[in-house]
Design an enzyme around this catalytic site. Structure first.
Site, short mmCIF file in Angstrom:
data_model
loop_
_atom_site.label_atom_id
_atom_site.label_comp_id
_atom_site.label_asym_id
_atom_site.label_seq_id
_atom_site.Cartn_x
_atom_site.Cartn_y
_atom_site.Cartn_z
N ASP A 80 0.83 -1.19 0.00
CA ASP A 80 0.00 0.00 0.00
C ASP A 80 0.88 1.26 0.00
O ASP A 80 1.89 1.33 0.71
CB ASP A 80 -0.89 -0.01 1.25
N GLU A 139 14.66 -15.40 0.48
CA GLU A 139 14.95 -16.47 1.43
C GLU A 139 14.06 -17.69 1.17
O GLU A 139 14.34 -18.78 1.67
CB GLU A 139 14.71 -15.99 2.86
#
Length: 559
Positions: free
Chosen positions: A214, A263
């Site tokens: 956002d 990751e």
């Protein structure tokens, strides 16, 4: 013209599923209500998992479902690592992810990093701790102007109306770029940065595949004294040095986030909501070292016009190629007037979205909008978008052909921009957030067992999902078939325009021979021999009717 991406990567590669995905936005409080309290919830989404699978989307994006006082429809987040108890539990969330993954649907969640709720534990701690405390350093507190600090530090305005500063009990002021209940974080603070890394890992560990960020352009700020005035701010260039918006240093934040995304196997993806000054500025958010993708909102402010569409498509494909990303296409979302309504309004000065604002502000007079024409154009525009390379974001209810709901009583409205006098979207954004109809009858058209949290109009009955599912010519049937064929036809990330001999007819080809033709005019367009190879869309006596789109493809591709 060709969208010349540097590489061609197979869509089957799980690491790049997002590059050409069809993503369905769910506004959770208005999608499906499983417990009958009038508010959509996570179990409600689970109950409609088969519907989403039958629709044929690749992913869903959930607007905020976190604990919230709902000062801004959930974008005032009180706890970033939990589910609002009115919407369910973390266990419900896990069941939802499992149900969607079982059906081959990815999950994207909204992250709101510019501001928290004023109910967030950090902000409550800041209020209690007082001036000069470490707790206040996580937000943006300042002393006021005037003889006794009784005036806000600057004359800046908030996006939803009113001043951008709010005074607290001990006399200091805090910055809120949006609603008063949404204090801005201080992104210079290491605890803020680390906490959001924790949040990204928390949801990724629960199986979330990606994130929608956002107001991604607003996090970092330069609040060095003296602070500029509002007029001075508006005169400053949006070149990476602006004190409040699209600063170059925001990309340091997203470089850290990218390390977290990487990751995981496959890497988590992200898409930026970045309202910035140029395609070049937007491309930085979409870089492989950052979020990877950024929203392209250009079609939200384009007329139903062939020249505008071609220009926007060309520019955005070139932009995505330069960043190594793929572009995004969107016609409706939770912040704008639904495109079936925008396209049915008369031409006015300004953008189609401003047309929607004017119509909503006037109370939605029926004689302003040609609903049939608006829906016809909306269907044509959607088929064009679904034929383009890149990701297409669909907003819940558009697959039913829903129009904007303008006539909502003032005492039932919820959008803060309505109450604060902002000209954000007419009378606010509630009209596109009304709970969608699942059945033609029932107290809330199948949304739940009682009244919905926003009033649904009687005409929703004719747009109900059960009615449209039984009609092969309905908008729902069109979306289902388009998304089914799109999976078969999508190949490569290239596009080549083909000339039609008419300024109001666009045609482009994809590498495998799939062609899309859109007639923006009203006179039929003769398809010639192509009429025998139409895979989807209306054809009458070998011609494409006005304000319509067809897909043309070799039979071998669509069997």
């Amino acid at each position: 013209m060709t969208d010349a991406l540097a590489t061609e990567t197979p869509r089957t590669d799980p690491a790049i599923w997002w590059r050409q995905a069809a993503v369905y936005q769910i506004y959770p409080r208005s999608f499906a209500d499983a417990n009958g309290d009038g508010l959509g919830d996570i179990p409600g989404i689970v109950s409609r998992a088969d519907y989403l699978a039958e629709l044929g989307v690749d992913a869903v994006w959930l607007s905020p479902f976190y604990p919230s006082a709902l000062a801004d429809g959930g974008y005032d987040v009180a706890d970033y690592r939990n589910v609002d108890p009115r919407l369910g539990t973390l266990e419900d969330f896990d069941r939802m992810v499992a149900a969607l993954h079982e059906r081959g649907i990815k999950v994207i969640v909204d992250i709101v990093p510019n501001h928290s709720s004023d109910q967030h534990v950090w902000f409550q701690e800041a209020l209690e701790a007082g001036r000069g405390s470490a707790a206040r350093e996580r937000y943006i507190f300042r002393e006021g102007a005037g003889d006794n600090g009784e005036l806000p530090p600057t004359d800046w305005g908030a996006a939803f109306g009113g001043p951008a500063w709010e005074r607290v009990a001990d006399g200091q002021w805090y910055l809120h770029s949006f609603a008063t209940e949404q204090p801005d974080f201080n992104w210079d603070h290491p605890e803020v940065r680390e906490d959001f890394l924790t949040t990204l890992r928390f949801w990724s560990d629960r199986g979330v595949d990606g994130f929608r960020i956002d107001v991604a352009h607003m996090l970092t700020k330069d609040l060095s004294e003296p602070l500029p005035s509002r007029a001075e701010l508006e005169g400053m260039p949006q070149d990476g040095t602006h004190p409040l918006s699209d600063r170059d240093d925001v990309h340091e934040v997203y470089a850290e986030w990218r390390k977290v995304f990487n990751e995981y196997d496959p890497p988590r993806t992200a898409v930026a909501e970045a309202w910035v000054s140029s395609p070049e500025r937007r491309a930085r958010y979409a870089s492989a070292e950052g979020l990877g993708q950024a929203f392209n909102f250009d079609l939200l402010v384009a007329d139903f016009d062939a020249t505008q569409f071609r220009s926007i498509i060309t520019e955005n494909l070139e932009q995505s190629a330069s960043s190594g990303s793929s572009t995004t296409w969107v016609l409706s979302n939770h912040d704008v007037t639904r495109h079936a309504t925008r396209y049915g309004l008369p031409a006015l000065e300004g953008s189609p979205e401003k047309q929607g604002v004017a119509w909503v502000k006037a109370g939605g007079p029926a004689d302003w909008v040609d609903r049939e024409r608006g829906l016809r154009r909306a269907r044509a525009a959607t088929l064009l978008l679904l034929g383009l390379p890149g990701s297409t974001y669909l907003y819940q209810g558009e697959e039913l052909g829903l129009h904007e709901v303008a006539q909502i009583p003032a005492d039932q409205r919820q959008d803060p921009s309505f109450f604060r006098g902002a000209d954000f979207d007419g009378l606010g954004r509630d009209g596109c957030r009304v709970p969608i109809p699942w059945t033609a009858s029932g107290p809330s058209f199948g949304f739940g067992t009682g009244d919905a949290h926003l009033p649904q109009p009687a005409w929703f009955a004719e747009y109900a999902a059960d009615v449209e599912a039984a009609d092969p010519d309905s908008t729902l049937s069109l979306y289902r078939e388009a998304l089914r064929l799109r999976r078969l036809l999508q190949a490569g990330e290239q596009l080549e325009w083909t000339e039609t001999g008419r300024d109001d007819v666009l045609s482009f080809a994809r590498p495998n021979g799939w062609r899309v033709v859109t007639n923006f005019g009203t006179a039929p367009f003769d398809l010639g021999a192509d009429a025998d190879h139409v895979a989807l869309g209306p054809v009458s006596d070998g011609a494409l009717p006005g304000e319509s789109t067809v897909w043309i493809a070799p039979a071998a591709l669509v069997r």
